[in-house]
Motif scaffolding. Structure first.
Motif, PDB file in Angstrom:
ATOM      1  N   CYS A   5      31.718  30.368  37.996  1.00  0.00           N
ATOM      2  CA  CYS A   5      32.220  30.228  39.478  1.00  0.00           C
ATOM      3  C   CYS A   5      31.281  30.698  40.340  1.00  0.00           C
TER       4      CYS A   5
ATOM      5  N   TYR B 122      30.203  33.899  34.179  1.00  0.00           N
ATOM      6  CA  TYR B 122      30.418  33.761  33.019  1.00  0.00           C
ATOM      7  C   TYR B 122      29.665  33.233  31.915  1.00  0.00           C
TER       8      TYR B 122
ATOM      9  N   CYS C  68      33.251  39.960  42.416  1.00  0.00           N
ATOM     10  CA  CYS C  68      33.941  38.678  42.007  1.00  0.00           C
ATOM     11  C   CYS C  68      34.574  37.764  42.913  1.00  0.00           C
ATOM     12  N   MET C  69      33.697  36.961  43.639  1.00  0.00           N
ATOM     13  CA  MET C  69      32.427  36.639  43.295  1.00  0.00           C
ATOM     14  C   MET C  69      31.522  37.406  44.284  1.00  0.00           C
TER      15      MET C  69
ATOM     16  N   ARG D 199      40.509  30.554  39.684  1.00  0.00           N
ATOM     17  CA  ARG D 199      39.328  30.174  39.035  1.00  0.00           C
ATOM     18  C   ARG D 199      39.284  29.011  38.135  1.00  0.00           C
TER      19      ARG D 199
ATOM     20  N   CYS E 224      27.624  38.388  39.298  1.00  0.00           N
ATOM     21  CA  CYS E 224      28.972  38.357  38.948  1.00  0.00           C
ATOM     22  C   CYS E 224      29.449  39.285  38.061  1.00  0.00           C
ATOM     23  N   SER E 225      30.546  39.726  38.115  1.00  0.00           N
ATOM     24  CA  SER E 225      31.085  40.982  37.106  1.00  0.00           C
ATOM     25  C   SER E 225      31.016  40.312  35.773  1.00  0.00           C
TER      26      SER E 225
ATOM     27  N   TYR F 132      37.286  37.861  32.171  1.00  0.00           N
ATOM     28  CA  TYR F 132      37.659  37.224  30.864  1.00  0.00           C
ATOM     29  C   TYR F 132      37.309  38.236  29.671  1.00  0.00           C
TER      30      TYR F 132
ATOM     31  N   TYR G  39      37.990  33.045  46.826  1.00  0.00           N
ATOM     32  CA  TYR G  39      39.302  33.022  46.206  1.00  0.00           C
ATOM     33  C   TYR G  39      40.114  33.955  47.070  1.00  0.00           C
TER      34      TYR G  39
HETATM   35  S1  SF4 Z   1      33.095  37.623  38.230  1.00  0.00           S
HETATM   36 FE1  SF4 Z   1      34.560  36.427  39.244  1.00  0.00          FE
HETATM   37  S2  SF4 Z   1      33.661  34.849  40.402  1.00  0.00           S
HETATM   38 FE2  SF4 Z   1      32.235  35.621  39.021  1.00  0.00          FE
HETATM   39  S3  SF4 Z   1      32.297  34.365  37.206  1.00  0.00           S
HETATM   40 FE3  SF4 Z   1      33.374  36.022  36.818  1.00  0.00          FE
HETATM   41  S4  SF4 Z   1      35.603  35.202  37.435  1.00  0.00           S
HETATM   42 FE4  SF4 Z   1      34.104  33.841  38.359  1.00  0.00          FE
END
Ligand code: SF4
Lengths: 231, 380
Positions: free
Chosen positions: A41, A78, A136-137, B75, A104-105, A113, B160
């Motif tokens: 994302c 991810y 995120c993000m 998401r 991203c985290s 996840y 988000y």
């Molecule tokens: S850190 Fe958040 S925004 Fe980035 S890929 Fe993971 S879920 Fe998506």
């Protein structure tokens, strides 16, 4: 009989060598082509960063469509296991020097996840990562700051420990390959011959080889003469 | 592996050949791949290759508390996340037998419409870029950013927001917010002429888009197409009007539609919808100040919150089409089963495969972007 390729690294005798090196690093840091693989994302914050509002072109960074001409691989979020295979193929196709940025985290430690069965958690187990941008993000400002950090790293890379993460892939190939094999099975193969490249760059160390690279040879189909393949 | 060992797959004696578009390709939307069998530059058959973004959402949600799930639902669809939160919250509310206060419902409606505006602005740019026009991309993304600024203002997040919870919304609107919103709408309306000249009546674009990827009404219905793509075929079906939720039955708006069902009709429907959303938002600006009251019905402590046994199906109209959540509770602190009915899995898999057949190679990207599917929602 396989003939070993022997390439001798030239001795550097020119007293001005470091001046040239500095100049080359300066030029490299000013013109970077970025391949963004929209793995997750985080990719949605790249269009704002690339277009008129935040405009990363003023940093000398432009998107590029093919991996062979790109300098930066941007992983935006991810990576599922299916994607990770493609990410590794893409990374190995890129020409050195190459840099990886994990946005991203989710690329840092799995993020949201962490308990998902389908995603790979830490990107730096599979390829060396230069800069992580957590969040995120992350906002476009953070993306820009991360790219700026990468540029600084490339430019001030005198001791070769910040802007040269790509060398680690050749130096410790066995470690990265081991993690990849743990995920994809032990007959995992890529079309790029990393060991030969490591030799070519003069970057092979003891850790380039190990029990995982042995597996690579074991599962490789034996080399056939060219004529027999053409039919 | 040494490169010499790599062998290309050979097909039998025919002129056909196979190419991959994606997953890392500028002509594909997100992380998605499409395998094409070509004869010359005519597509013989196409096969969607999804799964690059699979995270196992529906399974993940069974392992998290009801309130934790709110953080991951947006998401599922990245460009248009607000309908996800609202649909999930509405489903949980229905199981619990509570209703959000009337003010919260108005705020939710506003959030949904703002999100639709942002998503459509984003699509225009993407669609135009597949025909070689890059300026709409720059304009669309820059204008979308203004909407995201408003989102940041009232929810705290750019993309988000995680602004809804079962029972209402989390925060009151900041002061002067409606004034800012009204200014933005003025600005977007003033841009209408520019966008028309640049994109919607521009011959460069019109010639490419007309007749490309045309669907008839019955084909569209057979393929479960919903949303703007269905309205482009002439059927004025919209969940907002046919099964009103929140406060849509008090609002006045038209359902734009077109006749031909091709890429051009689809983008025109989106253009008209954008201005309908602006019309809805103007009515909300007018009505909202007079609606007083709470914004949230209290729920028990969310960390030990058992939702009573039951099931619910809540649907909303997202910018991509009909979106629904089917939530089952067995009386525990986590959902027993959550199913997401997303519009994109119908658009990006079966419809795209159907439309690609017989199209030309250079049109495949355009067809994909004109369907406005969102890959993370296909894979979930
Ligand atoms: S850190 Fe958040 S925004 Fe980035 S890929 Fe993971 S879920 Fe998506």
């Amino acid at each position: 009989m396989k003939k070993e390729l022997k390439i001798k690294q030239k001795e550097r005798t020119n007293p001005l060598a470091h001046v040239f090196d500095d100049f080359i690093r300066f030029c490299q840091s000013k013109s970077l082509f970025m391949l963004h693989y929209c793995t997750g994302c985080g990719a949605i914050e790249l269009p704002p960063a690339m277009t008129s509002r935040f405009d990363m072109e003023r940093l000398g960074i432009q998107p590029m469509v093919t991996p062979r001409q790109a300098d930066i691989l941007l992983i935006t979020g991810y990576v599922s296991i299916k994607t990770l295979k493609r990410v590794i193929l893409t990374y190995e196709q890129m020409q050195s020097p190459k840099y990886v940025i994990g946005i991203c985290s989710c690329t840092v430690n799995g993020g949201m996840y962490w308990q998902s069965y389908a995603t790979a958690k830490k990107l730096n187990e599979y390829m060396p990562v230069d800069v992580y941008i957590a969040g995120c993000m992350p906002r476009p400002e953070a993306v820009m700051a991360g790219l700026q950090r990468l540029k600084d790293n490339i430019r001030n890379d005198k001791k070769e420990h910040k802007g040269s993460a790509w060398k680690d892939y050749f130096k410790r190939y066995d470690y990265y390959l081991g993690n990849q094999q743990a995920l994809f099975g032990e007959d995992w193969q890529t079309p790029t011959d990393i060991i030969a490249e490591a030799k070519l760059y003069g970057l092979e160390t003891e850790e380039t080889y190990g029990k995982h690279t042995k597996l690579l040879e074991k599962h490789q189909t034996p080399l056939l003469p060219q004529e027999m393949r053409i039919k | 592996m040494r490169p010499e060992n790599y062998q290309a797959v050979k097909l039998g004696d025919s002129n056909e050949y196979e190419i991959f578009i994606g997953p890392n390709h500028p002509g594909i939307e997100g992380n998605y791949a499409f395998r094409l069998m070509l004869d010359g530059d005519i597509v013989v058959s196409g096969k969607a290759d999804a799964g690059y973004l699979h995270r196992g959402f529906e399974k993940l949600m069974e392992g998290r508390l009801w309130i934790q799930n709110l953080a991951i639902v947006p998401r599922i669809c990245v460009p248009d996340p607000a309908p996800m939160e609202v649909a999930y919250s509405m489903a949980v509310e229905e199981i619990m037998g509570i209703e959000a206060p009337i003010r919260a419902q108005w705020i939710r409606t506003m959030q949904l419409e703002l999100s639709r505006v942002a998503a459509h602005l984003f699509t225009f740019g993407g669609h135009a870029a597949t025909t070689g026009m890059y300026t709409p991309m720059f304009w669309g993304v820059a204008d979308r950013d203004l909407v995201l600024d408003l989102f940041e203002d009232f929810t705290g997040g750019r993309v988000y927001s995680i602004y809804n919870i079962p029972g209402g919304v989390r925060r009151e609107l900041p002061p002067e917010f409606l004034q800012k919103l009204s200014n933005l709408l003025d600005y977007l309306e003033s841009r209408q002429n520019d966008y028309d000249n640049l994109l919607f009546t521009n011959q460069v674009f019109v010639e490419r888009a007309k007749g490309c990827g045309a669907l008839t009404q019955s084909q569209a219905l057979e393929l479960s197409v919903t949303g703007p793509n269905l309205r482009a075929c002439g059927l004025a079906y919209d969940v907002r009007r046919d099964d009103p939720y929140l406060v849509y039955d008090e609002l006045e708006f038209d359902i734009p539609r077109q006749k031909h069902g091709d890429a051009y009709s689809r983008i025109l429907v989106r253009r008209d919808e954008l201005f309908q959303s602006i019309r809805i938002l103007r009515q909300i600006i007018e009505r909202l100040p007079s609606i007083k009251g709470k914004i949230r019905t209290p729920i028990p402590n969310p960390l030990s919150w058992n939702v009573r046994k039951g099931e619910a199906y809540a649907r909303v109209e997202s910018s991509k089409g009909e979106l629904a959540y089917y939530v089952v509770s067995d009386g525990g602190d986590k959902p027993y089963r959550v199913h997401v009915r997303g519009p994109s899995s119908m658009h990006a898999v079966q419809t795209l495969e159907f439309l690609a057949k017989g199209a030309r190679l250079e049109d495949v990207a355009q067809i994909m972007f004109s369907l406005d599917a969102c890959p993370p929602e296909v894979d979930r």
